[in-house]
Design an enzyme around this catalytic site. Structure first.
Site, PDB file in Angstrom:
ATOM      1  N   THR A  95      26.683 -17.836 -22.555  1.00 16.18           N
ATOM      2  CA  THR A  95      27.196 -19.089 -22.766  1.00 16.18           C
ATOM      3  C   THR A  95      26.618 -20.530 -22.878  1.00 16.18           C
ATOM      4  O   THR A  95      25.640 -20.535 -22.074  1.00 16.18           O
ATOM      5  CB  THR A  95      29.127 -18.933 -21.624  1.00 16.18           C
ATOM      6  OG1 THR A  95      29.265 -17.651 -21.957  1.00 16.18           O
ATOM      7  CG2 THR A  95      29.304 -20.235 -22.061  1.00 16.18           C
ATOM      8  N   ILE A 131      23.190 -18.155 -19.341  1.00 14.41           N
ATOM      9  CA  ILE A 131      23.040 -20.010 -19.617  1.00 14.41           C
ATOM     10  C   ILE A 131      22.389 -20.374 -21.087  1.00 14.41           C
ATOM     11  O   ILE A 131      21.443 -19.822 -20.764  1.00 14.41           O
ATOM     12  CB  ILE A 131      23.018 -20.384 -18.231  1.00 14.41           C
ATOM     13  CG1 ILE A 131      24.165 -20.592 -17.663  1.00 14.41           C
ATOM     14  CG2 ILE A 131      23.175 -22.107 -19.180  1.00 14.41           C
ATOM     15  CD1 ILE A 131      25.801 -20.742 -17.594  1.00 14.41           C
ATOM     16  N   LYS A 132      23.052 -20.202 -22.056  1.00 12.30           N
ATOM     17  CA  LYS A 132      22.281 -20.420 -23.204  1.00 12.30           C
ATOM     18  C   LYS A 132      22.345 -22.315 -23.531  1.00 12.30           C
ATOM     19  O   LYS A 132      22.433 -22.995 -22.805  1.00 12.30           O
ATOM     20  CB  LYS A 132      22.886 -20.597 -23.778  1.00 12.30           C
ATOM     21  CG  LYS A 132      23.066 -19.014 -24.473  1.00 12.30           C
ATOM     22  CD  LYS A 132      23.492 -18.233 -25.920  1.00 12.30           C
ATOM     23  CE  LYS A 132      23.432 -18.755 -27.018  1.00 12.30           C
ATOM     24  NZ  LYS A 132      23.424 -18.279 -28.481  1.00 12.30           N
ATOM     25  N   LEU A 133      20.685 -22.003 -22.791  1.00 10.70           N
ATOM     26  CA  LEU A 133      19.761 -23.712 -22.870  1.00 10.70           C
ATOM     27  C   LEU A 133      19.366 -23.687 -24.904  1.00 10.70           C
ATOM     28  O   LEU A 133      18.013 -22.530 -25.108  1.00 10.70           O
ATOM     29  CB  LEU A 133      19.108 -23.535 -21.986  1.00 10.70           C
ATOM     30  CG  LEU A 133      19.604 -23.961 -20.619  1.00 10.70           C
ATOM     31  CD1 LEU A 133      18.588 -23.736 -19.914  1.00 10.70           C
ATOM     32  CD2 LEU A 133      20.617 -25.391 -20.696  1.00 10.70           C
TER      33      LEU A 133
END
Length: 318
Positions: A95, A131-133
Protein backbone atom coordinates in the site's frame (compact mmCIF):
# COMPACT_ATOMS: atom_id res chain seq x y z
CA UNK A 1 2.93 -29.17 -20.54
CA UNK A 2 2.30 -26.52 -17.90
CA UNK A 3 1.44 -23.06 -19.16
CA UNK A 4 4.03 -20.30 -19.01
CA UNK A 5 2.60 -18.76 -15.83
CA UNK A 6 2.70 -22.08 -13.95
CA UNK A 7 6.28 -22.67 -15.09
CA UNK A 8 7.30 -19.16 -14.06
CA UNK A 9 5.92 -19.78 -10.56
CA UNK A 10 8.55 -22.54 -10.14
CA UNK A 11 11.37 -19.98 -10.23
CA UNK A 12 9.83 -16.65 -9.21
CA UNK A 13 7.21 -15.47 -6.73
CA UNK A 14 4.34 -14.02 -8.78
CA UNK A 15 2.62 -10.88 -7.50
CA UNK A 16 -0.58 -9.36 -8.95
CA UNK A 17 -0.22 -5.69 -9.84
CA UNK A 18 -3.89 -4.83 -9.44
CA UNK A 19 -6.65 -3.89 -7.05
CA UNK A 20 -9.15 -6.04 -8.99
CA UNK A 21 -10.29 -8.86 -6.72
CA UNK A 22 -11.68 -10.95 -9.60
CA UNK A 23 -8.28 -10.92 -11.32
CA UNK A 24 -6.57 -11.95 -8.08
CA UNK A 25 -9.00 -14.86 -7.65
CA UNK A 26 -8.29 -15.98 -11.20
CA UNK A 27 -4.47 -16.00 -11.14
CA UNK A 28 -3.77 -16.92 -7.49
CA UNK A 29 -0.65 -14.81 -6.91
CA UNK A 30 1.40 -14.94 -3.72
CA UNK A 31 1.19 -11.18 -3.05
CA UNK A 32 -0.49 -8.11 -4.52
CA UNK A 33 0.59 -4.53 -5.10
CA UNK A 34 -1.49 -1.37 -5.37
CA UNK A 35 -0.67 2.26 -6.13
CA UNK A 36 -2.73 5.47 -6.40
CA UNK A 37 -3.56 4.75 -10.05
CA UNK A 38 -4.75 1.21 -9.26
CA UNK A 39 -6.77 2.40 -6.24
CA UNK A 40 -8.46 4.99 -8.49
CA UNK A 41 -9.27 2.26 -11.02
CA UNK A 42 -10.51 -0.13 -8.32
CA UNK A 43 -12.70 2.57 -6.77
CA UNK A 44 -14.73 2.62 -9.99
CA UNK A 45 -15.58 -1.11 -9.76
CA UNK A 46 -19.22 -1.47 -8.56
CA UNK A 47 -18.31 -4.28 -6.16
CA UNK A 48 -16.16 -1.83 -4.19
CA UNK A 49 -18.98 0.62 -3.47
CA UNK A 50 -19.39 -0.69 0.08
CA UNK A 51 -15.66 -0.23 0.75
CA UNK A 52 -15.92 3.40 -0.36
CA UNK A 53 -19.03 3.98 1.76
CA UNK A 54 -17.25 2.50 4.77
CA UNK A 55 -14.25 4.78 4.22
CA UNK A 56 -16.51 7.84 3.93
CA UNK A 57 -18.48 6.97 7.08
CA UNK A 58 -15.29 6.31 9.03
CA UNK A 59 -13.68 9.57 7.90
CA UNK A 60 -16.76 11.55 8.93
CA UNK A 61 -16.64 9.93 12.36
CA UNK A 62 -13.02 11.02 12.86
CA UNK A 63 -13.22 14.75 12.14
CA UNK A 64 -15.48 17.62 11.12
CA UNK A 65 -12.71 19.18 9.03
CA UNK A 66 -13.20 18.44 5.31
CA UNK A 67 -9.48 18.33 4.49
CA UNK A 68 -8.88 15.84 7.30
CA UNK A 69 -11.92 13.80 6.25
CA UNK A 70 -10.53 13.61 2.72
CA UNK A 71 -7.12 12.46 3.94
CA UNK A 72 -8.72 9.88 6.23
CA UNK A 73 -11.16 8.60 3.59
CA UNK A 74 -8.37 8.16 1.06
CA UNK A 75 -6.17 6.22 3.49
CA UNK A 76 -9.07 4.13 4.76
CA UNK A 77 -10.15 3.21 1.22
CA UNK A 78 -6.63 2.04 0.33
CA UNK A 79 -6.59 -0.08 3.48
CA UNK A 80 -10.12 -1.43 2.89
CA UNK A 81 -9.08 -2.60 -0.58
CA UNK A 82 -5.89 -4.07 0.86
CA UNK A 83 -7.84 -5.98 3.51
CA UNK A 84 -10.11 -7.51 0.84
CA UNK A 85 -7.10 -8.53 -1.25
CA UNK A 86 -5.41 -10.13 1.77
CA UNK A 87 -8.39 -12.49 2.07
CA UNK A 88 -7.27 -13.96 -1.27
CA UNK A 89 -3.46 -13.92 -1.20
CA UNK A 90 -1.33 -15.86 1.30
CA UNK A 91 1.41 -13.23 1.34
CA UNK A 92 1.50 -9.45 1.50
CA UNK A 93 -0.22 -6.36 0.19
CA UNK A 94 1.77 -3.27 -0.83
CA UNK A 95 0.00 0.00 0.00
CA UNK A 96 1.49 3.29 -1.17
CA UNK A 97 2.25 6.47 0.73
CA UNK A 98 0.80 9.59 -0.95
CA UNK A 99 3.19 10.52 -3.79
CA UNK A 100 2.95 14.18 -2.76
CA UNK A 101 5.04 13.23 0.29
CA UNK A 102 7.89 11.87 -1.84
CA UNK A 103 10.31 14.60 -0.71
CA UNK A 104 9.26 14.70 2.95
CA UNK A 105 10.85 12.01 5.10
CA UNK A 106 9.00 12.81 8.32
CA UNK A 107 5.56 13.06 6.72
CA UNK A 108 6.20 9.81 4.83
CA UNK A 109 7.00 8.07 8.11
CA UNK A 110 3.88 9.53 9.73
CA UNK A 111 1.70 8.35 6.82
CA UNK A 112 3.25 4.88 7.02
CA UNK A 113 2.46 4.71 10.74
CA UNK A 114 -1.14 5.71 10.00
CA UNK A 115 -1.56 3.03 7.33
CA UNK A 116 -0.09 0.38 9.63
CA UNK A 117 -2.48 1.50 12.41
CA UNK A 118 -5.50 1.32 10.09
CA UNK A 119 -4.52 -2.19 9.01
CA UNK A 120 -4.06 -3.21 12.65
CA UNK A 121 -7.53 -1.86 13.50
CA UNK A 122 -8.85 -4.02 10.65
CA UNK A 123 -7.15 -7.08 12.15
CA UNK A 124 -4.14 -7.18 9.80
CA UNK A 125 -0.65 -7.52 11.29
CA UNK A 126 2.18 -5.41 9.88
CA UNK A 127 3.94 -8.64 8.82
CA UNK A 128 1.43 -8.82 5.92
CA UNK A 129 1.96 -5.24 4.73
CA UNK A 130 4.59 -3.53 2.62
CA UNK A 131 4.61 0.26 2.75
CA UNK A 132 5.35 1.64 -0.71
CA UNK A 133 7.55 4.72 -0.92
CA UNK A 134 9.01 6.48 -3.95
CA UNK A 135 12.77 5.85 -4.30
CA UNK A 136 13.75 9.46 -3.65
CA UNK A 137 16.53 10.13 -1.14
CA UNK A 138 13.84 11.14 1.37
CA UNK A 139 11.78 8.03 0.66
CA UNK A 140 14.82 5.80 1.10
CA UNK A 141 15.70 7.53 4.40
CA UNK A 142 12.10 7.08 5.59
CA UNK A 143 12.31 3.38 4.72
CA UNK A 144 15.55 3.04 6.68
CA UNK A 145 13.81 4.27 9.84
CA UNK A 146 10.64 2.25 9.24
CA UNK A 147 12.61 -0.95 8.70
CA UNK A 148 14.29 -0.43 12.09
CA UNK A 149 10.77 -0.38 13.60
CA UNK A 150 9.90 -3.65 11.88
CA UNK A 151 7.75 -2.00 9.21
CA UNK A 152 8.80 -3.50 5.88
CA UNK A 153 8.95 -1.24 2.84
CA UNK A 154 8.61 -1.53 -0.94
CA UNK A 155 10.71 1.15 -2.65
CA UNK A 156 8.96 1.95 -5.90
CA UNK A 157 9.49 4.18 -8.94
CA UNK A 158 13.01 2.79 -9.16
CA UNK A 159 14.80 3.41 -12.45
CA UNK A 160 18.53 3.55 -11.69
CA UNK A 161 21.36 1.58 -10.17
CA UNK A 162 22.04 4.46 -7.74
CA UNK A 163 18.50 4.15 -6.35
CA UNK A 164 18.82 0.37 -6.08
CA UNK A 165 22.15 0.55 -4.29
CA UNK A 166 20.92 3.18 -1.81
CA UNK A 167 17.80 1.10 -1.06
CA UNK A 168 19.86 -1.99 -0.27
CA UNK A 169 22.27 0.01 1.87
CA UNK A 170 19.28 1.41 3.79
CA UNK A 171 18.05 -2.12 4.52
CA UNK A 172 14.84 -1.85 2.49
CA UNK A 173 12.85 -5.07 2.43
CA UNK A 174 12.02 -4.86 -1.29
CA UNK A 175 12.53 -2.73 -4.40
CA UNK A 176 10.32 -2.40 -7.49
CA UNK A 177 12.43 -1.52 -10.55
CA UNK A 178 10.12 -0.39 -13.38
CA UNK A 179 11.09 -2.45 -16.41
CA UNK A 180 8.56 -1.21 -18.96
CA UNK A 181 8.89 2.48 -18.18
CA UNK A 182 12.65 2.23 -18.72
CA UNK A 183 11.96 0.64 -22.12
CA UNK A 184 9.44 3.40 -22.94
CA UNK A 185 12.07 6.10 -22.36
CA UNK A 186 14.75 4.43 -24.49
CA UNK A 187 12.36 3.70 -27.36
CA UNK A 188 11.29 7.34 -27.41
CA UNK A 189 14.85 8.63 -27.02
CA UNK A 190 16.50 6.41 -29.64
CA UNK A 191 13.60 5.62 -31.98
CA UNK A 192 14.70 1.98 -31.80
CA UNK A 193 12.87 -1.20 -30.91
CA UNK A 194 14.47 -3.69 -28.51
CA UNK A 195 14.09 -7.44 -28.24
CA UNK A 196 13.55 -8.87 -24.76
CA UNK A 197 17.20 -9.85 -24.24
CA UNK A 198 18.44 -6.32 -24.98
CA UNK A 199 15.48 -4.53 -23.38
CA UNK A 200 17.04 -1.73 -21.26
CA UNK A 201 14.62 -2.46 -18.41
CA UNK A 202 15.54 -6.15 -18.40
CA UNK A 203 19.25 -5.25 -18.51
CA UNK A 204 18.80 -2.85 -15.56
CA UNK A 205 16.99 -5.37 -13.35
CA UNK A 206 19.53 -8.07 -14.20
CA UNK A 207 22.39 -5.75 -13.18
CA UNK A 208 20.66 -4.86 -9.89
CA UNK A 209 19.82 -8.50 -9.11
CA UNK A 210 23.39 -9.63 -9.73
CA UNK A 211 24.85 -6.79 -7.64
CA UNK A 212 22.58 -7.60 -4.70
CA UNK A 213 23.38 -11.31 -4.76
CA UNK A 214 27.13 -10.77 -5.28
CA UNK A 215 27.31 -8.38 -2.31
CA UNK A 216 25.06 -10.31 0.05
CA UNK A 217 22.19 -7.81 0.22
CA UNK A 218 18.90 -9.33 1.40
CA UNK A 219 16.68 -6.71 -0.27
CA UNK A 220 14.14 -8.48 -2.50
CA UNK A 221 14.16 -7.53 -6.20
CA UNK A 222 10.63 -7.37 -7.65
CA UNK A 223 10.50 -6.39 -11.32
CA UNK A 224 7.46 -4.24 -12.14
CA UNK A 225 5.75 -2.29 -14.94
CA UNK A 226 5.98 -4.77 -17.81
CA UNK A 227 5.10 -4.05 -21.43
CA UNK A 228 5.15 -7.62 -22.80
CA UNK A 229 5.64 -11.21 -21.65
CA UNK A 230 9.07 -11.31 -23.30
CA UNK A 231 10.40 -9.02 -20.56
CA UNK A 232 8.87 -11.28 -17.91
CA UNK A 233 10.31 -14.47 -19.42
CA UNK A 234 13.79 -12.89 -19.56
CA UNK A 235 13.56 -12.17 -15.81
CA UNK A 236 12.56 -15.71 -14.77
CA UNK A 237 14.43 -16.42 -11.56
CA UNK A 238 14.08 -12.87 -10.24
CA UNK A 239 12.98 -12.89 -6.58
CA UNK A 240 9.51 -11.59 -7.46
CA UNK A 241 7.70 -10.14 -10.46
CA UNK A 242 4.56 -8.02 -10.11
CA UNK A 243 2.38 -8.39 -13.19
CA UNK A 244 -0.89 -6.79 -14.31
CA UNK A 245 -3.99 -8.87 -15.16
CA UNK A 246 -3.69 -8.64 -18.97
CA UNK A 247 -0.13 -10.02 -18.96
CA UNK A 248 -1.02 -12.65 -16.35
CA UNK A 249 -3.76 -13.80 -18.73
CA UNK A 250 -1.33 -13.87 -21.65
CA UNK A 251 1.15 -15.94 -19.61
CA UNK A 252 -1.62 -18.34 -18.56
CA UNK A 253 -2.59 -18.83 -22.22
CA UNK A 254 1.01 -19.26 -23.41
CA UNK A 255 3.10 -22.43 -23.71
CA UNK A 256 6.64 -21.02 -23.79
CA UNK A 257 9.31 -23.15 -22.10
CA UNK A 258 10.72 -21.27 -19.09
CA UNK A 259 14.30 -21.55 -17.87
CA UNK A 260 15.71 -19.39 -15.06
CA UNK A 261 17.62 -16.45 -16.53
CA UNK A 262 18.60 -14.88 -13.20
CA UNK A 263 20.59 -17.13 -10.88
CA UNK A 264 21.89 -15.98 -7.49
CA UNK A 265 25.65 -15.87 -6.97
CA UNK A 266 26.94 -18.67 -4.73
CA UNK A 267 29.70 -16.54 -3.18
CA UNK A 268 29.67 -12.93 -2.08
CA UNK A 269 32.15 -10.07 -1.89
CA UNK A 270 32.17 -7.21 0.59
CA UNK A 271 29.97 -4.25 -0.31
CA UNK A 272 31.40 -0.79 -0.83
CA UNK A 273 30.94 1.99 1.72
CA UNK A 274 27.32 3.24 1.58
CA UNK A 275 26.52 6.13 -0.74
CA UNK A 276 26.37 9.53 0.90
CA UNK A 277 23.47 11.82 0.05
CA UNK A 278 25.75 13.88 -2.19
CA UNK A 279 27.03 10.78 -4.02
CA UNK A 280 23.49 9.46 -4.45
CA UNK A 281 22.18 12.72 -5.86
CA UNK A 282 25.13 13.02 -8.24
CA UNK A 283 24.96 9.43 -9.49
CA UNK A 284 21.19 9.65 -9.91
CA UNK A 285 21.45 12.98 -11.72
CA UNK A 286 23.87 11.43 -14.23
CA UNK A 287 21.07 9.18 -15.52
CA UNK A 288 18.66 11.34 -17.57
CA UNK A 289 16.22 8.45 -18.03
CA UNK A 290 15.91 7.90 -14.29
CA UNK A 291 15.55 11.62 -13.56
CA UNK A 292 12.77 11.94 -16.16
CA UNK A 293 10.87 8.79 -15.19
CA UNK A 294 11.00 9.32 -11.41
CA UNK A 295 9.68 12.87 -11.75
CA UNK A 296 6.99 11.77 -14.21
CA UNK A 297 5.98 8.81 -12.03
CA UNK A 298 5.56 10.98 -8.93
CA UNK A 299 3.56 13.57 -10.90
CA UNK A 300 1.26 10.95 -12.41
CA UNK A 301 0.58 9.20 -9.11
CA UNK A 302 -0.18 12.61 -7.57
CA UNK A 303 -2.60 13.38 -10.44
CA UNK A 304 -4.46 10.10 -9.87
CA UNK A 305 -4.51 10.72 -6.12
CA UNK A 306 -6.10 14.09 -6.91
CA UNK A 307 -8.74 12.42 -9.12
CA UNK A 308 -9.55 9.98 -6.34
CA UNK A 309 -9.93 12.87 -3.92
CA UNK A 310 -12.35 14.67 -6.26
CA UNK A 311 -14.51 11.54 -6.25
CA UNK A 312 -14.27 11.20 -2.46
CA UNK A 313 -15.01 14.91 -1.92
CA UNK A 314 -18.31 14.54 -3.77
CA UNK A 315 -19.24 11.59 -1.55
CA UNK A 316 -18.18 13.39 1.63
CA UNK A 317 -20.49 16.28 0.70
CA UNK A 318 -23.55 14.01 0.65
Amino acid sequence: MANTLEQLKLYTTIVADTGDIEAIKRYQPEDATTNPSLILKAAQIPEYESLIDNAIDWAKSQSDDLAQQLDDASDKLAVNIGVEILKLVPGRISTEVDARLSFDKEQSIAKAHKLVRLYKEAGVDKSRILIKLASTWEGICAAKELEKEGINCNLTLLFSFAQARACAEAGAYLISPFVGRILDWYKKDTGKDYDAVNDPGVVSVTEIYNYYKQHGFNTVVMGASFRNIGEIIELAGCDRLTIGPSLLEELANSQVDITPKLVAATSTVAAEAPLTEAQFRWDFNQDPMAVDKLAEGIRNFAIDQGKLEVMLTAKLAN
